[in-house]
Design an enzyme around this catalytic site. Structure first.
Site, mmCIF file in Angstrom:
data_model
loop_
_atom_site.group_PDB
_atom_site.id
_atom_site.type_symbol
_atom_site.label_atom_id
_atom_site.label_comp_id
_atom_site.label_asym_id
_atom_site.label_seq_id
_atom_site.Cartn_x
_atom_site.Cartn_y
_atom_site.Cartn_z
ATOM 1 N N ASP A 308 0.921 -1.142 -0.023
ATOM 2 C CA ASP A 308 -0.080 0.100 -0.038
ATOM 3 C C ASP A 308 1.003 1.443 0.044
ATOM 4 O O ASP A 308 2.091 1.146 0.214
ATOM 5 C CB ASP A 308 -0.869 -0.078 1.053
ATOM 6 C CG ASP A 308 -2.290 0.833 1.047
ATOM 7 O OD1 ASP A 308 -2.072 1.730 -0.025
ATOM 8 O OD2 ASP A 308 -3.182 0.684 1.578
HETATM 9 C C1 BGC Z 1 -5.095 3.011 0.221
HETATM 10 C C2 BGC Z 1 -5.380 1.867 -0.853
HETATM 11 C C3 BGC Z 1 -5.430 2.497 -2.337
HETATM 12 C C4 BGC Z 1 -3.803 3.182 -2.370
HETATM 13 C C5 BGC Z 1 -3.710 3.839 -3.881
HETATM 14 C C6 BGC Z 1 -3.692 3.949 -0.230
HETATM 15 O O1 BGC Z 1 -3.570 5.009 0.641
HETATM 16 O O2 BGC Z 1 -5.070 2.614 1.329
HETATM 17 O O3 BGC Z 1 -6.640 1.447 -0.581
HETATM 18 O O4 BGC Z 1 -5.438 1.531 -3.187
HETATM 19 O O5 BGC Z 1 -3.759 4.183 -1.405
HETATM 20 O O6 BGC Z 1 -4.552 5.096 -3.911
#
Ligand code: BGC
Length: 766
Positions: A308
């Site tokens: 993430d």
């Molecule tokens: C979130 C994810 C997301 C990623 C990309 C993160 O902060 O937890 O769910 O897919 O950002 O935007």
């Protein structure tokens, strides 16, 4: 089905036979191995690096993206030629037009198409309730609402439409579905989950994956790679705040948190994203046992694992399991994360340099690096990117079409849940004078929630043009009725938290006098992740005051909840004549609500979670303990505002009986016939849930737990017999010795008021 067949028609119109893969002829695995053998360490590491669009788009002197957004070719060249970056994600900060996407994608893929690169870029985005970052895209309910439909076909359709519109935007990879279990209602991302139940969540989640990726082994140009997230336990944070630690005993990890992920992996989901938090003291990103042993070895996951946002970095800066950035990258990579969402500049450069060094120093083996690269190339290959990284942009005529909007509206219609309807307050009566009030009455943003046009979904300037809010939709639906609007309360952000104030409250009070029935649309401002952290589940008191004032004025009150998470309303519930949970129904939510409130359509949504009565008592329907004592008002703790699976309809179907059609008490298999009927003159839809209660077991059994469900449409007067078949897996639980086992003894099978008893003669192990 309808949509699939229209794709076939489309394929024929565009000149390919539906059995043929239109223009993707992917290389085979041998080609991938040859490619890997020819890649330098730098090129391999680059494949594991994912950067954000911000790192390569043109900016002004202040570092802000230029509008319309454009790729900065020098930055792109550096990312690709010097660092060999393999993936790009996201959008600057707001929704882009199809033509902007086309120009961005054309620039991004130009080096590969001009043979300056060996491997195409994989672009990913969070299209979590429809294509929320493309102007004119179709917006569905958020996942929590989708779960409330209890209709897997709608989930599949949502996946399919979303994938189609992603591809129309040039994007082959969607960071969805969220398969985290919704068991912490304070969590800012509760609305992104499919609710609290592992069976409902698994079936809806798997249907979404099937919709996104399609049924074939390769993913065609109308489908996209799914990304299961966030493996695992992210939703269970103890404090309720985003990205804070969770504690999940192994038994519950196996029984509750794993099933949806495991089933989606078995379905062929191509990618998976890791939980940013810490579970049982171990950060998700350094958990070798979970990532390599469970996911890759035990479950046989063939795709790749992506981190993430900045989570390699956070092992050093937040979780402190790594004393340096370089150690952090080594830890995460060796635990089994294949791609790092680094994602900014210059961090990504440091990541690539440190990783190359780590490989050269033997801290990351070549075998491990090759494994990650092989997985990433496999996914790119499955998506046909080697042959055709760019879609033929003119081949997506259904983008934003009426047909897609209808599907999104159907999902909204089937999700919205009627929780209370005293004295037939609903449907609205066209001769009543109706006041529509509250912060949600005229707000598209509150219908959609976060991840809509912008990350937090707050900016009104990007809202889809021409979409009706609740007030406008009601007026359109009931053109001859006297319907007026007074906001009463507005919500705003103050010091990073949601705050509220009365707006022209005297007008609201005056309007109360002139009307018979008040539809009060309450809820919360869109938010997600850290910005969505809250301290209490209580619904904001000023919004409650709108209800108190309406009741004091002796008016009928219809409360419409636009909630990302269930907010406590036990004090105002008795003041409301009707209560409707709309969740976050998306752009079509206004129209759907208008049809439901006016009686043009009937409610068939059912709660996908246990609605809490008290802020400090969070409980779930499958709580352990005796069936007999699990009644509200008695001295067990279970006393929610509304039960999991609860929901009313204007015209309810009835379940008239349940019989075994087959059973084997040695093998633990059984089949059921459940008779349902529609005694009304209207077509209805009904949810038929099947629960199981293990009467005695070595670990305290759940009061009851869902083992399957169906949603069925019944014509006026129609009777139907529904067939359900179960194998021994439905009976199994983690026993006191930590093993999966169906323990011998008596089980009750429950469907509404119907009960059957099943006797298992001996223990079965799994
Ligand atoms: C979130 C994810 C997301 C990623 C990309 C993160 O902060 O937890 O769910 O897919 O950002 O935007």
């Amino acid at each position: 089905m309808k949509f699939l067949s229209s794709l076939a028609v489309l394929a024929v119109l565009l000149g390919f036979k539906s059995s043929e893969k239109p223009y993707f002829t992917a290389p085979n695995n041998a080609d991938i191995e040859t490619l890997i053998s020819q890649m330098s360490i730098e090129e391999k590491v680059g494949q594991t690096c994912q950067i954000t669009l911000d790192a390569i788009h043109k900016t002004n002197e202040k570092g802000e993206a230029l509008i319309p957004e454009e790729i900065d070719k020098a930055k792109l060249k550096e990312a690709l030629e010097t660092y060999h970056v393999g993936s790009v994600l996201n959008v600057g900060w707001h929704t882009l037009s199809l033509s902007e996407w086309k120009s961005i994608m054309t620039d991004i893929h130009a080096p590969y198409l001009q043979k300056e690169q060996n491997v195409p870029i994989l672009y990913g985005i969070d299209a979590i309730h429809g294509v929320n970052y493309t102007v004119g895209g179709t917006l569905f309910p958020q996942e929590i609402g989708l779960a409330a439909t209890w209709n897997t076909e709608l989930a599949r359709q949502m996946g399919e439409v979303t994938a189609y519109e992603c591809r129309a935007s040039g994007i082959p990879w969607n960071f969805s579905p969220v398969l985290d279990l919704g068991r912490q209602p304070l969590w800012s991302r509760h609305f992104e989950t499919l609710g609290e139940d592992p069976v409902l969540g698994t079936q809806m989640g798997v249907a979404l994956v099937e919709g996104y990726q399609g049924k074939g082994e390769n993913v065609d140009q109308y489908h996209a790679a799914a990304c299961l997230k966030h493996f695992v336990g992210y939703s269970a944070s103890f404090t309720g705040r985003d990205r804070t630690p969770a504690f999940i005993p192994e038994k519950y990890m196996q029984e509750l948190y794993f099933p949806a992920f495991k089933a989606a992996v078995e379905k062929g989901a191509l990618t998976l994203m890791i939980n940013s938090g810490v579970v049982n003291g171990i950060p998700g990103h350094s958990n070798y046992n979970l990532l390599t042993k469970t996911l890759k070895q035990d479950w046989g996951f063939k795709g790749f694992v992506v981190s993430d946002w900045e989570d390699f970095i956070m092992l050093h800066t937040v979780h402190r399991t790594a004393p340096s950035l370089s150690e952090a990258a080594i830890q995460a990579f060796n635990a089994g994360v294949d791609m790092s969402m680094v994602p900014s500049n210059p961090q990504y450069k440091t990541y690539c340099q440190e990783m190359v060094k780590a490989v050269k120093e033997g801290k990351i083996s070549m075998e491990r690096l090759d494994d990650a690269v092989r997985r990433i190339l496999y996914v790119k290959n499955q998506l046909g990117l080697f042959t055709n990284p760019l879609p033929q942009f003119d081949q997506y005529p259904l983008f934003g079409s009426e047909q897609f909007k209808k599907m999104a509206k159907q999902a909204a219609l089937e999700s919205i849940t009627l929780l209370k309807n005293d004295t037939q307050t609903l449907p609205l009566n066209s001769s009543q004078r109706i006041l529509v009030a509250g912060p949600g009455a005229a707000s598209l943003n509150m219908l959609n929630g976060a991840w809509t046009h912008t990350w937090q979904g707050l900016d009104t300037s990007f809202n889809t043009k021409g979409v009706l809010n609740i007030y406008q939709a009601l007026r359109q639906q009931m053109p001859y009725s006297n319907i007026s609007y007074a906001k009463g309360v507005e919500l705003f952000m103050e010091n990073d938290f949601e705050a509220s104030r009365f707006v022209d409250i005297n007008s609201y009070k005056k309007a109360l006098k002139k009307n018979d029935l008040i539809v009060i649309c309450v809820g919360e401002l869109p938010s997600t992740e850290k910005p969505g952290d809250i301290h209490s589940l209580q619904l904001d008191d000023k919004q409650k005051e709108l209800v108190r004032l309406a009741k004091a004025a002796k008016k009928k009150v219809v409360l419409v909840l636009l909630e990302a998470r269930p907010r406590i309303i036990n004090d105002i519930e008795p003041l409301c004549d009707a209560i409707v949970q709309a969740y976050l129904p998306g752009d079509q939510g206004g129209l759907a609500l208008a049809e439901l409130l006016s009686g043009k359509a009937d409610f068939s949504g059912r709660l996908p979670y246990t609605y809490p009565r008290y802020d400090g008592v969070i409980e779930f329907y499958d709580h352990p303990g005796s069936v007999a004592r699990a009644k509200s008002g008695q001295f067990t703790a279970y006393n929610p505002q509304w039960d999991f699976g609860f929901g009313l309809s204007y015209h309810a179907g009835s379940i008239n009986g349940m019989q075994f059609t087959a059973k084997d008490e040695n093998k633990g298999t059984f089949s059921l016939a459940i008779n349902v009927s529609n005694p009304h003159a209207q077509t209805i839809q009904m949810v038929v849930p099947v629960y199981l209660s293990d009467l005695y077991a070595s670990t305290t059994p759940e009061n009851k737990r869902l083992i399957d469900f169906n949603k069925v449409t019944l014509r006026p007067g129609e009777n139907k017999t529904l067939e359900f078949s179960f194998d021994a897996h439905s009976l199994k639980r983690i026993s006191a010795d930590g093993k999966w086992r169906a323990e011998k003894g008596t089980f009750e099978i429950i469907c509404e008021g119907n009960k059957l008893t099943f006797e298992l003669f001996g223990d079965l192990m799994f």
